[in-house]
Design a protein around this motif. Structure first.
Motif, PDB file in Angstrom:
ATOM      1  N   VAL A 122      -2.472  -3.561  -2.912  1.00 35.89           N
ATOM      2  CA  VAL A 122      -4.266  -2.598  -2.667  1.00 35.89           C
ATOM      3  C   VAL A 122      -3.465  -2.198  -2.780  1.00 35.89           C
ATOM      4  O   VAL A 122      -1.861  -1.421  -2.242  1.00 35.89           O
ATOM      5  N   ASP A 123      -3.890  -0.375  -2.672  1.00 32.63           N
ATOM      6  CA  ASP A 123      -3.372   0.803  -2.818  1.00 32.63           C
ATOM      7  C   ASP A 123      -3.586   1.743  -1.424  1.00 32.63           C
ATOM      8  O   ASP A 123      -2.226   2.592  -1.204  1.00 32.63           O
ATOM      9  N   VAL A 141      -5.044   1.100   2.040  1.00 32.94           N
ATOM     10  CA  VAL A 141      -5.493   0.534   3.854  1.00 32.94           C
ATOM     11  C   VAL A 141      -6.179   0.996   4.618  1.00 32.94           C
ATOM     12  O   VAL A 141      -5.350   2.332   4.949  1.00 32.94           O
ATOM     13  N   GLN A 167      -9.698 -10.975   4.727  1.00 35.37           N
ATOM     14  CA  GLN A 167      -8.353  -9.328   3.938  1.00 35.37           C
ATOM     15  C   GLN A 167      -7.312  -9.654   3.948  1.00 35.37           C
ATOM     16  O   GLN A 167      -6.149  -9.162   3.303  1.00 35.37           O
ATOM     17  N   LYS A 193     -13.215   4.097  -0.476  1.00 34.66           N
ATOM     18  CA  LYS A 193     -12.890   3.530  -2.341  1.00 34.66           C
ATOM     19  C   LYS A 193     -13.976   3.960  -3.378  1.00 34.66           C
ATOM     20  O   LYS A 193     -13.465   4.209  -4.224  1.00 34.66           O
ATOM     21  N   GLU A 233      -6.886  -9.787   0.354  1.00 35.21           N
ATOM     22  CA  GLU A 233      -6.564  -8.477  -0.467  1.00 35.21           C
ATOM     23  C   GLU A 233      -5.592  -8.119  -0.621  1.00 35.21           C
ATOM     24  O   GLU A 233      -5.316  -7.968  -0.933  1.00 35.21           O
ATOM     25  N   THR A 254      -6.642   0.747  -5.444  1.00 30.74           N
ATOM     26  CA  THR A 254      -7.764  -0.144  -5.156  1.00 30.74           C
ATOM     27  C   THR A 254      -7.732   0.412  -3.867  1.00 30.74           C
ATOM     28  O   THR A 254      -6.488   0.592  -2.827  1.00 30.74           O
ATOM     29  N   SER A 255      -8.853  -0.461  -2.712  1.00 36.20           N
ATOM     30  CA  SER A 255      -8.772  -0.047  -1.327  1.00 36.20           C
ATOM     31  C   SER A 255      -8.884  -1.638  -0.866  1.00 36.20           C
ATOM     32  O   SER A 255      -9.708  -2.253  -1.084  1.00 36.20           O
ATOM     33  N   CYS A 256      -9.094  -1.271   0.161  1.00 30.93           N
ATOM     34  CA  CYS A 256      -9.450  -2.350   1.690  1.00 30.93           C
ATOM     35  C   CYS A 256      -9.705  -1.813   3.019  1.00 30.93           C
ATOM     36  O   CYS A 256      -8.761  -1.308   3.464  1.00 30.93           O
ATOM     37  N   PRO A 282       0.852  -0.853  -0.055  1.00 28.43           N
ATOM     38  CA  PRO A 282      -0.397  -0.256  -0.375  1.00 28.43           C
ATOM     39  C   PRO A 282       0.345   1.177   0.300  1.00 28.43           C
ATOM     40  O   PRO A 282       1.771   1.078   0.659  1.00 28.43           O
ATOM     41  N   ASP A 293     -11.582   4.320  -6.500  1.00 30.80           N
ATOM     42  CA  ASP A 293     -12.038   3.714  -7.594  1.00 30.80           C
ATOM     43  C   ASP A 293     -12.000   4.354  -8.686  1.00 30.80           C
ATOM     44  O   ASP A 293     -11.335   4.327  -9.916  1.00 30.80           O
TER      45      ASP A 293
END
Length: 492
Positions: A99-100, A102, A91, A67, A94, A76-78, A47, A71
């Motif tokens: 992901v970018d 967090v 998680q 998000k 993911e 991308t997010s989580c 991230p 998007d």
């Protein structure tokens, strides 16, 4: 700028908070600014943005915004949170995919670090939101552990948001932020104070009377809007929600899926009363909350300020009512530290609530179709012919029955207990201690009657004592002592 920059996510229709204030500049920097060239892509990428929050609810809410806008620019997010049945496995998947952004609650982020699922080697931004609440909830060591996983703070921009600045917040700012850090004070150097758009009310009420009083407070003060009731414990939160019609509980022991459904239902108006612990005190985006009820004065003045601040938002007005037991609460200290002057208001009398409900019932009767008149006319005529009451008196009884009133109870002004009355005792000399007042009563009354007294307290000038007695015992007390009886405007 992201193409969605001029819009808001569906659930944020009327309020732009501090979340967007840091989301949009960060996304702009990553997609079009100096960070664009160093941005990594592909499977397994670490991230570049970390957002830490103290609770699951806040993490979910901030994640929704990240998000939505992320998007739009291909990021991308989580969201990382635990408890309430939230599994760590999805998680983990993911994070391994890459992901970018967090967004996470402190405890679960630490858990992923310890499992080797989080790599901060490419981190460019880290945000700590509600930092003082992290301190209050005991996350000091966890936050310092997470921040310490960034080897070179000079390569990361850190943004810290805090409603107050306790010593620990200043400490982490000095330890983990850059030397040339900037401080932006949006409220000035004054101590944080409660909202001036809120009517702050203090209301005497014993713990045993809350179940009867709170529904009447909602009817009298909510103006048909949403109500949040704050409790100090999870058990009492569930217990109170179980006895209030149409209410739902919200606290940390409830499954996460149910908590999300509860918040969604409250926002949408599916139900209008939410009973919550401090998980609902900060940051949650809930519009049109008209009334806040605190079941007792909070231990921390910051809690009072944040809880009462759930109403009176975005320029609207609201009401915050705190229930208290006069002998146990230091209201003057809370007033001084919160910067408010409380209105001292007694609990709504059942007769007042009944009058208001009667007006509504009368209006509802007028809406009934005339087609029902022939069906009930004969019964109405028999009632008129066989009763000694006038038509108006019979109609009044019918209205009362239609809204569930078969009798009107009295409520004391001191403890708000039903079928009790508040008595003022004058001893002819100063009363410096409650024990002196009890001694006066014992001169005139049997011991069992003295023991039945509730909520005895001294007046501010120490010249009188006030206490509650059962209505059935009132004549006994009046026969034995010189007193004034105060209940619903009656003075003897």
């Amino acid at each position: 700028m992201p193409p969605n920059a001029g819009k808001l996510p569906p659930h944020r229709g009327r309020e732009v908070g501090k979340t967007l204030a840091f989301i949009l500049p960060i996304l702009e920097s990553i997609t079009s600014g100096p960070e664009k060239a160093s941005r990594r892509t592909g499977y397994g990428r670490p991230p570049i943005i970390l957002v830490l929050l103290p609770t699951r609810e806040l993490a979910k809410q901030v994640f929704t915004d990240f998000k939505y806008y992320g998007d739009a620019v291909g990021l991308t997010s989580c969201c990382l949170y635990g408890g309430g049945g939230a599994s760590i496995s999805p998680q983990t998947v993911e994070l391994k995919r890459g992901v970018d952004i967090v967004v996470g609650a402190v405890g679960r982020v630490k858990d992923h670090i310890e499992r080797g699922n989080l790599d901060f080697s490419s981190l460019k931004f880290r945000i700590l939101d509600e930092a003082d609440e992290m301190l209050r909830q005991g996350f000091v060591e966890d936050v310092e552990y997470i921040l310490g996983k960034v080897n070179d703070a000079n390569k990361v921009q850190t943004v810290l948001f805090s409603a107050t600045l306790p010593a620990w917040v200043n400490h982490i700012a000095s330890q983990f932020l850059k030397v040339n850090k900037k401080t932006v004070d949006l409220v000035g150097v004054e101590v944080m104070k409660a909202s001036e758009n809120v009517r702050h009310i203090i209301m005497p009420c014993s713990s045993s009377a809350r179940y009867q009083v709170i529904p009447d407070i909602i009817r009298h003060h909510s103006s048909g809007g949403r109500t949040i009731i704050f409790t100090e414990t999870k058990d009492y939160c569930s217990e109170l929600a179980g006895v209030l019609p149409g209410a739902r509980p919200l606290h940390g022991d409830i499954q996460q899926s149910q908590r999300e459904a509860t918040l969604a239902g409250f926002r949408s108006g599916k139900f209008m009363t939410l009973v919550a612990t401090n998980v609902a005190a900060r940051g949650l985006d809930i519009h049109d909350v008209q009334l806040i009820i605190q079941c007792e004065p909070p231990r921390d003045v910051d809690d009072y300020i944040h809880r009462s601040g759930r109403t009176g938002r975005a320029g609207n007005s609201g009401v915050a009512i705190t229930l208290y037991e006069p002998r146990k609460a230091n209201i003057s200290k809370l007033e001084r530290e919160a910067g408010v002057v409380f209105e001292h208001v007694s609990a709504p009398q059942p007769s007042d609530i009944a009058k208001a409900a009667g007006v509504d019932a009368a209006e509802a009767i007028l809406q009934v179709s005339d087609s029902v008149i022939p069906v009930f006319k004969s019964a109405a005529e028999d009632l008129l012919n066989n009763s000694d009451l006038s038509p108006v008196e019979l109609l009044a009884k019918a209205l009362a029955k239609s809204i569930g009133y078969t009798e009107i109870k009295q409520r004391s002004l001191l403890t708000s207990m039903e079928n009790y009355v508040t008595v003022l005792l004058e001893a002819g000399r100063p009363i410096y201690t409650p024990s002196f007042a009890y001694g006066v009563l014992r001169r005139f009354l049997p011991e069992e009657k003295v023991e039945s007294v509730r909520g005895l307290a001294l007046t501010a000038d120490k010249r009188c004592a006030v206490f509650d007695v059962a209505i059935d015992d009132l004549d006994t007390f009046l026969a034995g002592i010189i007193c004034h009886v105060l209940f619903y405007g009656l003075l003897c």
